[in-house]
Design a protein around this motif. Structure first.
Motif, PDB file in Angstrom:
ATOM      1  N   GLY A   1       9.236  11.072  10.398  1.00 30.42           N
ATOM      2  CA  GLY A   1       9.509   9.963   9.496  1.00 30.42           C
ATOM      3  C   GLY A   1      10.271   8.847  10.180  1.00 30.42           C
ATOM      4  N   ARG A   2       9.925   7.617   9.825  1.00 29.58           N
ATOM      5  CA  ARG A   2      10.569   6.440  10.392  1.00 29.58           C
ATOM      6  C   ARG A   2      11.675   5.966   9.457  1.00 29.58           C
ATOM      7  NH1 ARG A   2       8.844   1.162   9.859  1.00 29.58           N
ATOM      8  NH2 ARG A   2       7.000   1.976   8.800  1.00 29.58           N
TER       9      ARG A   2
ATOM     10  N   THR B   1       2.559   8.641  -2.102  1.00 34.52           N
ATOM     11  CA  THR B   1       1.237   8.081  -2.338  1.00 34.52           C
ATOM     12  C   THR B   1       0.254   8.747  -1.383  1.00 34.52           C
ATOM     13  OG1 THR B   1       1.375   6.297  -0.695  1.00 34.52           O
ATOM     14  CG2 THR B   1       2.335   5.866  -2.870  1.00 34.52           C
ATOM     15  N   GLU B   2      -1.006   8.312  -1.444  1.00 32.53           N
ATOM     16  CA  GLU B   2      -2.000   8.850  -0.523  1.00 32.53           C
ATOM     17  C   GLU B   2      -1.670   8.510   0.919  1.00 32.53           C
ATOM     18  OE1 GLU B   2      -5.782   7.425  -1.670  1.00 32.53           O
ATOM     19  OE2 GLU B   2      -5.888   8.594  -3.528  1.00 32.53           O
ATOM     20  N   ASN B   3      -0.937   7.409   1.119  1.00 34.76           N
ATOM     21  CA  ASN B   3      -0.692   6.930   2.477  1.00 34.76           C
ATOM     22  C   ASN B   3       0.632   7.381   3.077  1.00 34.76           C
ATOM     23  OD1 ASN B   3      -3.112   5.321   2.454  1.00 34.76           O
ATOM     24  ND2 ASN B   3      -2.026   3.872   1.141  1.00 34.76           N
ATOM     25  N   SER B   4       1.629   7.645   2.224  1.00 34.58           N
ATOM     26  CA  SER B   4       2.952   7.924   2.774  1.00 34.58           C
ATOM     27  C   SER B   4       3.844   8.585   1.741  1.00 34.58           C
ATOM     28  CB  SER B   4       3.620   6.626   3.260  1.00 34.58           C
ATOM     29  OG  SER B   4       3.848   5.746   2.174  1.00 34.58           O
ATOM     30  N   CYS B   5       4.977   9.087   2.228  1.00 33.62           N
ATOM     31  CA  CYS B   5       6.033   9.623   1.363  1.00 33.62           C
ATOM     32  C   CYS B   5       7.330   8.912   1.732  1.00 33.62           C
ATOM     33  CB  CYS B   5       6.184  11.130   1.556  1.00 33.62           C
ATOM     34  SG  CYS B   5       7.509  11.860   0.558  1.00 33.62           S
ATOM     35  N   ARG B   6       8.010   8.370   0.735  1.00 35.13           N
ATOM     36  CA  ARG B   6       9.274   7.661   0.927  1.00 35.13           C
ATOM     37  C   ARG B   6      10.393   8.592   0.472  1.00 35.13           C
ATOM     38  NH1 ARG B   6      10.665   1.921   0.811  1.00 35.13           N
ATOM     39  NH2 ARG B   6      12.674   1.553  -0.202  1.00 35.13           N
TER      40      ARG B   6
ATOM     41  N   ASP C   1       0.803  -1.217   0.000  1.00 34.87           N
ATOM     42  CA  ASP C   1       0.000   0.000   0.000  1.00 34.87           C
ATOM     43  C   ASP C   1       0.837   1.268   0.000  1.00 34.87           C
ATOM     44  OD1 ASP C   1       0.954   0.105   2.574  1.00 34.87           O
ATOM     45  OD2 ASP C   1      -0.977  -0.189   3.563  1.00 34.87           O
ATOM     46  N   ASN C   2       2.186   1.129  -0.062  1.00 39.28           N
ATOM     47  CA  ASN C   2       3.026   2.313  -0.179  1.00 39.28           C
ATOM     48  C   ASN C   2       3.310   2.654  -1.633  1.00 39.28           C
ATOM     49  OD1 ASN C   2       4.711   0.164  -0.707  1.00 39.28           O
ATOM     50  ND2 ASN C   2       6.108   0.547   0.997  1.00 39.28           N
TER      51      ASN C   2
ATOM     52  N   PHE D   1       7.508   8.789   5.687  1.00 40.95           N
ATOM     53  CA  PHE D   1       6.649   9.730   6.412  1.00 40.95           C
ATOM     54  C   PHE D   1       5.194   9.348   6.145  1.00 40.95           C
ATOM     55  CE2 PHE D   1      10.538  12.117   5.753  1.00 40.95           C
ATOM     56  CZ  PHE D   1      10.693  12.831   6.933  1.00 40.95           C
ATOM     57  N   PRO D   2       4.421   8.982   7.160  1.00 44.18           N
ATOM     58  CA  PRO D   2       2.989   8.778   6.943  1.00 44.18           C
ATOM     59  C   PRO D   2       2.350  10.068   6.431  1.00 44.18           C
ATOM     60  CG  PRO D   2       3.667   7.913   9.073  1.00 44.18           C
ATOM     61  CD  PRO D   2       4.827   8.712   8.546  1.00 44.18           C
TER      62      PRO D   2
END
Length: 648
Positions: free
Chosen positions: A544-545, A514-519, A342-343, A537-538
């Motif tokens: 950010g993790r 994406t709608e869910n996160s940024c890598r 989903d990422n 980053f959610p």
């Protein structure tokens, strides 16, 4: 003579070992495993095959080569090993001589041998190694200067197989490799006696497919249908990687090749319309649409220019709405199983090669990926599109940024659009007012500039100059821009915050959103080695993790399949690009490297956006920043605006 010799070596080795197939086997699984620098993962997959404990219902035969060494002592480096797996172990391992795993001859020899010596009611064939789509191919032999199988060489092997093994049939053709689920390869395979194709649009994590569950299921229930088998392969891959690599982006899909012909026919009509659109003055629109698509396997230092097929057709739909709608529907009919993390933005199961980062190299790899024999209109479009993009220069008019003030409107309501949302038209027609604490910068483009504009980035430099030297530290690029496509005003917005890690400002580059996160990526040295921290980053979060480290591409330009997990005590040093020159000098600035302070990794550390307006600076002095626009044209080049200084 060479081909005959290799085939005889394989047959002779098996005769000596007495390992010919059982006549009543229901399934034969043939794996063409090019170990190269992935040999450790290859050994793990061999053990997974053995753990299935297949018996008389299933033959598992592997040709393992292309590696200088293997971690398993039964396999010899520097040659090709024929491995027969049965009853929970290696029934036999035989040296069949060295030949390039990246050659059509070697591929053909193994196919001939497997199909004739291990006949079965069903055949599964897998290409195993690095993959790089139509552009680069698959199976890069470490012993033969990274020689790999191109699309053309795969075609040559299959066409020769038609002659040497009349009536051959493969039920499932798979690629346990990165980025091989392409429309181009699917079109090639669909011309032959192959039922299903299983592969990934995205980079595969290092552990790849999980062989044990579906091989065990095959052996226990030989009557499983091939489509159900494909679903097992996809599900076991996704479930296994979800457990080991929950933060990686990955996909796997299965295509029913018996349904491909209608898609191919309609896609050829759409490709002809795209070709005409290039000639009809729509090059800029097509280029902008391509630039806003997610590129699989992309990293800071390059990509293989693969994009999702459904997303690309949607982006170009205005060229021929009817054909685009049909292609998207028929694509959905062909892809019978498709899963993704989903990422990622929604993926359709097949990808397309549309050059963005590599148009200048297209002539170098086109011959090896030529599939004109099955999709001539698509190849003609690519030739025309790339030809128009290369060899052309455009210089934007003088670009002088202006800093905006609180309450000022960023752009008018009618033609204003957020740059990253150009593809879908989201937020079209909305104006924006500069809020308190935000920093807005604008430039004015001419009508001709707009015609040649692809996208705009904002570049932020930290001014660390003194009386003797001018010194600027690059903090990265942003795409938070508004473009007024009617009057040419471009506005870049900056909210005054920047990411920090280990109490240090760090350069950060977005990789995928994406709608869910940024890598995002941070250039660092990890225990002395250059790489990137990968940070997720959610959506809507300033924290950010850190999920690990990845250098992107190896020395051979192939994607690194695994993000390395960090361990407590690892030393991380942020790496900055800096520009240095003597004050009051007309000489060009020299580009150099600046290293931050060492950071000792502790589990749970995060990257956080913080306000730069004195909140983190113990000396409480204003930071001097420099901002400029990077205005990218449709031909792949960019123009830098003048810099504007401001304080935080």
């Amino acid at each position: 003579m060479k081909k005959l010799t290799i085939a005889l070596l394989i047959a002779a080795a098996l005769m000596i070992a007495g390992t010919f197939a059982l006549a009543d086997a229901a399934t034969t699984v043939l794996v063409y495993m090019c170990g190269s620098d992935l040999q450790e993962a290859g050994c793990i997959d061999l053990y997974e095959m053995a753990e299935a404990e297949t018996g008389e219902n299933t033959n598992v035969v592997v040709l393992a080569g292309g590696a200088e060494k293997w971690d398993d002592e039964d396999l010899e480096g520097g040659t090709r090993n024929l491995v027969v797996i049965s009853e929970g172990g290696f029934e036999s391992v035989d040296d069949v001589g060295q030949a390039s795993m990246g050659s059509a001859e070697s591929l053909l020899d193994f196919l001939e041998f497997g199909l004739t010596e291990y006949p079965a009611e069903r055949t599964v064939f897998v290409l195993w190694n690095h993959g790089s789509g139509p552009e680069g191919g698959i199976c890069f032999d470490q012993l033969e200067d990274e020689d790999g199988l191109t699309m053309v060489e795969i075609r040559e092997a299959l066409e020769a197989l038609d002659e040497s093994v009349p009536g051959w049939h493969i039920d499932v053709f798979g690629c346990d490799a990165c980025m091989m689920a392409s429309y181009e390869l699917t079109a090639l395979l669909a011309r032959h006696s192959i039922d299903y194709f299983v592969a990934s649009e995205e980079v595969e994590p290092g552990i790849g497919w999980y062989y044990t569950p579906w091989l065990k299921a095959l052996d226990e229930d030989p009557g499983i249908g091939s489509e159900a088998l494909c679903k097992m392969i996809v599900d076991s891959f996704m479930d296994d990687n979800d457990a080991y690599n929950p933060d990686e982006p990955y996909t796997l899909s299965a295509v029913d090749l018996s349904r491909f012909s209608p898609l191919q026919s309609r896609m050829e009509e759409f490709a002809a319309a795209l070709d005409s659109a290039v000639d009809g003055g729509q090059l800029a629109s097509l280029r902008r649409g391509r630039s806003r698509l997610y590129t699989f396997g992309s990293f800071c230092d390059g990509s293989w220019d693969m994009v999702d097929m459904d997303a690309a057709v949607e982006a170009f739909a205005s060229v021929d709405p009817g054909a685009a709608s049909d292609v998207r529907r028929l694509l959905g009919d062909c892809v019978v199983c498709n899963r993704q993390t989903d990422n990622l933005e929604p993926c359709s199961g097949l990808a397309l090669l549309i050059p963005e980062d590599t148009p200048e190299d297209f002539s170098d790899y086109r011959e090896g990926m030529d599939v004109s024999h099955c999709v001539p209109n698509w190849m003609a479009f690519l030739d025309n599109y790339v030809g128009r993009l290369t060899g052309t220069d455009y210089n934007f008019s003088e670009l002088t940024p202006v800093q905006m003030i609180t309450g000022q409107t960023a752009c008018g309501a009618d033609g204003c659009q957020w740059d990253p949302d150009w593809l879908t038209g989201d937020d079209w027609g909305e104006s924006y007012t500069i809020q308190e604490g935000e920093y807005g910068f604008s430039i004015q483009l001419s009508e001709q500039d707009l015609e040649n504009l692809d996208y705009v980035e904002g570049m932020m430099l930290w001014d660390m100059s003194d009386d003797e030297m001018d010194c600027y530290v690059d903090l990265g690029l942003s795409r938070n821009n508004l473009i007024d496509w009617k009057d040419g005003t471009v506005t870049s917005l900056f909210d005054g915050s920047w990411p920090m890690f280990g109490d240090q400002l760090v350069p950060l580059y977005d990789q995928a959103r994406t709608e869910n996160s940024c890598r995002s990526l941070i250039p660092v040295k990890l225990n002395g080695e250059y790489t990137y921290l990968v940070v997720v980053f959610p959506a809507g979060s300033d924290e950010g993790r850190v999920i690990g480290a990845n250098a992107g591409y190896d020395d051979n330009g192939l994607p690194i399949r695994q993000t390395t997990k960090l361990e407590d005590g690892d030393e991380i040093v942020p790496v900055y690009t800096m520009y240095v020159g003597e004050s009051d000098s007309d000489e060009d600035f020299e580009e150099g490297e600046f290293e931050g302070d060492p950071i000792t990794w502790r589990d749970g550390m995060t990257v956080n956006y913080v306000s730069l307006a004195g909140e983190w600076d113990d000396e409480d002095e204003p930071m001097v920043m420099q901002f400029c626009f990077l205005v990218n044209d449709i031909f792949g080049d960019y123009t830098m605006s003048d810099f504007v200084a401001f304080e935080l």
